[in-house]
Write a protein that holds these residues in place. Structure first.
Motif, PDB file in Angstrom:
ATOM      1  N   ALA A  96       0.822  -1.223   0.000  1.00 11.42           N
ATOM      2  CA  ALA A  96       0.000   0.000   0.000  1.00 11.42           C
ATOM      3  C   ALA A  96       0.850   1.265   0.000  1.00 11.42           C
ATOM      4  CB  ALA A  96      -0.928  -0.006   1.207  1.00 11.42           C
ATOM      5  N   GLY A  97       2.177   1.107  -0.024  1.00 14.69           N
ATOM      6  CA  GLY A  97       3.057   2.268  -0.115  1.00 14.69           C
ATOM      7  C   GLY A  97       3.553   2.824   1.201  1.00 14.69           C
ATOM      8  N   VAL A  98       3.334   2.114   2.300  1.00 15.43           N
ATOM      9  CA  VAL A  98       3.833   2.581   3.590  1.00 15.43           C
ATOM     10  C   VAL A  98       5.357   2.535   3.570  1.00 15.43           C
ATOM     11  CG1 VAL A  98       3.895   2.103   6.073  1.00 15.43           C
ATOM     12  CG2 VAL A  98       1.752   1.866   4.802  1.00 15.43           C
ATOM     13  N   ALA A  99       5.985   3.609   4.052  1.00 18.51           N
ATOM     14  CA  ALA A  99       7.448   3.725   4.039  1.00 18.51           C
ATOM     15  C   ALA A  99       8.047   3.126   5.309  1.00 18.51           C
ATOM     16  CB  ALA A  99       7.852   5.191   3.914  1.00 18.51           C
ATOM     17  N   PHE A 100       8.609   1.923   5.173  1.00 15.95           N
ATOM     18  CA  PHE A 100       9.328   1.312   6.292  1.00 15.95           C
ATOM     19  C   PHE A 100      10.758   1.827   6.267  1.00 15.95           C
ATOM     20  CE2 PHE A 100       5.704  -1.418   6.356  1.00 15.95           C
ATOM     21  CZ  PHE A 100       5.590  -1.775   7.682  1.00 15.95           C
ATOM     22  N   LEU A 101      11.285   2.171   7.434  1.00 24.11           N
ATOM     23  CA  LEU A 101      12.616   2.753   7.554  1.00 24.11           C
ATOM     24  C   LEU A 101      13.694   1.713   7.799  1.00 24.11           C
ATOM     25  CD1 LEU A 101      11.699   5.844   9.736  1.00 24.11           C
ATOM     26  CD2 LEU A 101      11.826   5.666   7.247  1.00 24.11           C
ATOM     27  N   GLU A 102      13.283   0.477   7.962  1.00 26.96           N
ATOM     28  CA  GLU A 102      14.228  -0.607   8.240  1.00 26.96           C
ATOM     29  C   GLU A 102      13.598  -1.928   7.851  1.00 26.96           C
ATOM     30  OE1 GLU A 102      14.781  -0.351  12.477  1.00 26.96           O
ATOM     31  OE2 GLU A 102      12.866  -1.308  12.891  1.00 26.96           O
ATOM     32  N   GLU A 103      14.452  -2.925   7.739  1.00 25.58           N
ATOM     33  CA  GLU A 103      13.969  -4.281   7.525  1.00 25.58           C
ATOM     34  C   GLU A 103      13.411  -4.804   8.850  1.00 25.58           C
ATOM     35  OE1 GLU A 103      13.826  -5.999   4.602  1.00 25.58           O
ATOM     36  OE2 GLU A 103      14.427  -4.070   3.746  1.00 25.58           O
ATOM     37  N   PRO A 104      12.456  -5.726   8.782  1.00 30.00           N
ATOM     38  CA  PRO A 104      11.951  -6.318  10.028  1.00 30.00           C
ATOM     39  C   PRO A 104      13.099  -6.938  10.826  1.00 30.00           C
ATOM     40  CG  PRO A 104      10.543  -6.919   8.197  1.00 30.00           C
ATOM     41  CD  PRO A 104      11.754  -6.240   7.608  1.00 30.00           C
ATOM     42  N   ARG A 105      13.010  -6.803  12.134  1.00 28.98           N
ATOM     43  CA  ARG A 105      14.033  -7.397  12.992  1.00 28.98           C
ATOM     44  C   ARG A 105      13.366  -8.177  14.112  1.00 28.98           C
ATOM     45  NH1 ARG A 105      13.632  -2.073  14.780  1.00 28.98           N
ATOM     46  NH2 ARG A 105      13.810  -1.843  17.033  1.00 28.98           N
ATOM     47  N   HIS A 106      14.079  -9.177  14.575  1.00 28.20           N
ATOM     48  CA  HIS A 106      13.571 -10.036  15.642  1.00 28.20           C
ATOM     49  C   HIS A 106      14.311  -9.685  16.922  1.00 28.20           C
ATOM     50  CE1 HIS A 106      11.375 -12.262  12.623  1.00 28.20           C
ATOM     51  NE2 HIS A 106      12.472 -12.277  11.900  1.00 28.20           N
ATOM     52  N   GLU A 107      13.538  -9.245  17.896  1.00 29.41           N
ATOM     53  CA  GLU A 107      14.066  -8.861  19.202  1.00 29.41           C
ATOM     54  C   GLU A 107      13.501  -9.824  20.243  1.00 29.41           C
ATOM     55  OE1 GLU A 107      16.238  -6.534  19.580  1.00 29.41           O
ATOM     56  OE2 GLU A 107      16.095  -5.431  17.701  1.00 29.41           O
ATOM     57  N   PRO A 108      14.081  -9.860  21.431  1.00 24.38           N
ATOM     58  CA  PRO A 108      13.533 -10.744  22.473  1.00 24.38           C
ATOM     59  C   PRO A 108      12.052 -10.473  22.768  1.00 24.38           C
ATOM     60  CG  PRO A 108      15.680  -9.934  23.131  1.00 24.38           C
ATOM     61  CD  PRO A 108      15.310  -9.196  21.866  1.00 24.38           C
ATOM     62  N   TYR A 109      11.610  -9.235  22.581  1.00 28.02           N
ATOM     63  CA  TYR A 109      10.221  -8.877  22.871  1.00 28.02           C
ATOM     64  C   TYR A 109       9.283  -9.098  21.688  1.00 28.02           C
ATOM     65  CZ  TYR A 109      11.749  -4.540  20.631  1.00 28.02           C
ATOM     66  OH  TYR A 109      12.268  -3.615  19.759  1.00 28.02           O
ATOM     67  N   GLY A 110       9.830  -9.378  20.471  1.00 31.12           N
ATOM     68  CA  GLY A 110       8.974  -9.634  19.325  1.00 31.12           C
ATOM     69  C   GLY A 110       9.595  -9.212  18.013  1.00 31.12           C
ATOM     70  N   THR A 111       8.799  -9.283  16.960  1.00 34.52           N
ATOM     71  CA  THR A 111       9.206  -8.858  15.622  1.00 34.52           C
ATOM     72  C   THR A 111       8.734  -7.428  15.429  1.00 34.52           C
ATOM     73  OG1 THR A 111       8.977 -11.121  14.840  1.00 34.52           O
ATOM     74  CG2 THR A 111       9.072  -9.400  13.160  1.00 34.52           C
ATOM     75  N   VAL A 112       9.626  -6.582  14.888  1.00 32.27           N
ATOM     76  CA  VAL A 112       9.321  -5.152  14.814  1.00 32.27           C
ATOM     77  C   VAL A 112       9.975  -4.524  13.593  1.00 32.27           C
ATOM     78  CG1 VAL A 112      11.287  -4.508  16.266  1.00 32.27           C
ATOM     79  CG2 VAL A 112       9.287  -3.006  16.168  1.00 32.27           C
ATOM     80  N   ALA A 113       9.357  -3.478  13.075  1.00 35.02           N
ATOM     81  CA  ALA A 113       9.949  -2.628  12.038  1.00 35.02           C
ATOM     82  C   ALA A 113       9.353  -1.229  12.195  1.00 35.02           C
ATOM     83  CB  ALA A 113       9.678  -3.163  10.637  1.00 35.02           C
ATOM     84  N   VAL A 114      10.201  -0.223  12.029  1.00 33.20           N
ATOM     85  CA  VAL A 114       9.769   1.171  12.125  1.00 33.20           C
ATOM     86  C   VAL A 114       9.273   1.630  10.761  1.00 33.20           C
ATOM     87  CG1 VAL A 114      10.497   3.544  12.620  1.00 33.20           C
ATOM     88  CG2 VAL A 114      11.418   1.639  13.975  1.00 33.20           C
TER      89      VAL A 114
END
Length: 130
Positions: A96-114
């Motif tokens: 849909a064109g949302v601008a992600f600033l990073e690739e998804p990353r896996h952290e101890p608290y979960g999967t996240v992307a800005v």
């Protein structure tokens, strides 16, 4: 007190903000009512009614408010969008064109992307670890 019902997000234009939040992020339009002063009461919500915090989309009224559009948290991630299926929502939002600033990353608290909203506010798309 049970929950925070609404958080105000200052925007440039009601209709473009509604389109972004409903089409790109998949929120639902909960309210769009004219006000006597020419403004509108516009609320979007990420889930079913009364199951989370909604956003009150408030059009900037003066130069001071316009200066805050897109920088309401000083460049920090200020909003956290929780999902139960990171891959599904990341894929849909990217398409849909949302601008992600990073690739998804896996952290101890979960999967996240800005990602950024249409004005530049930073958000986390977050699927908590189980």
């Amino acid at each position: 007190m049970r929950r925070i019902a609404l958080v105000t997000l200052v925007v440039d234009d009601y209709d473009e903000a509604i389109r972004f939040y409903t089409e790109a992020l998949g929120f639902r339009l909960a309210a769009d009512e004219p006000r006597p002063d020419g403004s509108r009461w516009v609320v979007v919500e990420p889930g079913a009614a009364d199951h989370g915090t909604g956003l009150l989309l408030a059009r900037a009224k003066d130069d001071a408010q316009r200066a805050r559009v897109g920088d309401q948290t000083g460049g920090r991630v200020g909003f956290f969008l929780r999902t139960d299926d990171f891959t599904r929502d990341h894929t849909r939002m990217t398409a849909a064109g949302v601008a992600f600033l990073e690739e998804p990353r896996h952290e101890p608290y979960g999967t996240v992307a800005v990602f950024q909203d249409l004005y530049g506010n930073r958000w986390d798309l977050l699927q908590p670890a189980e």
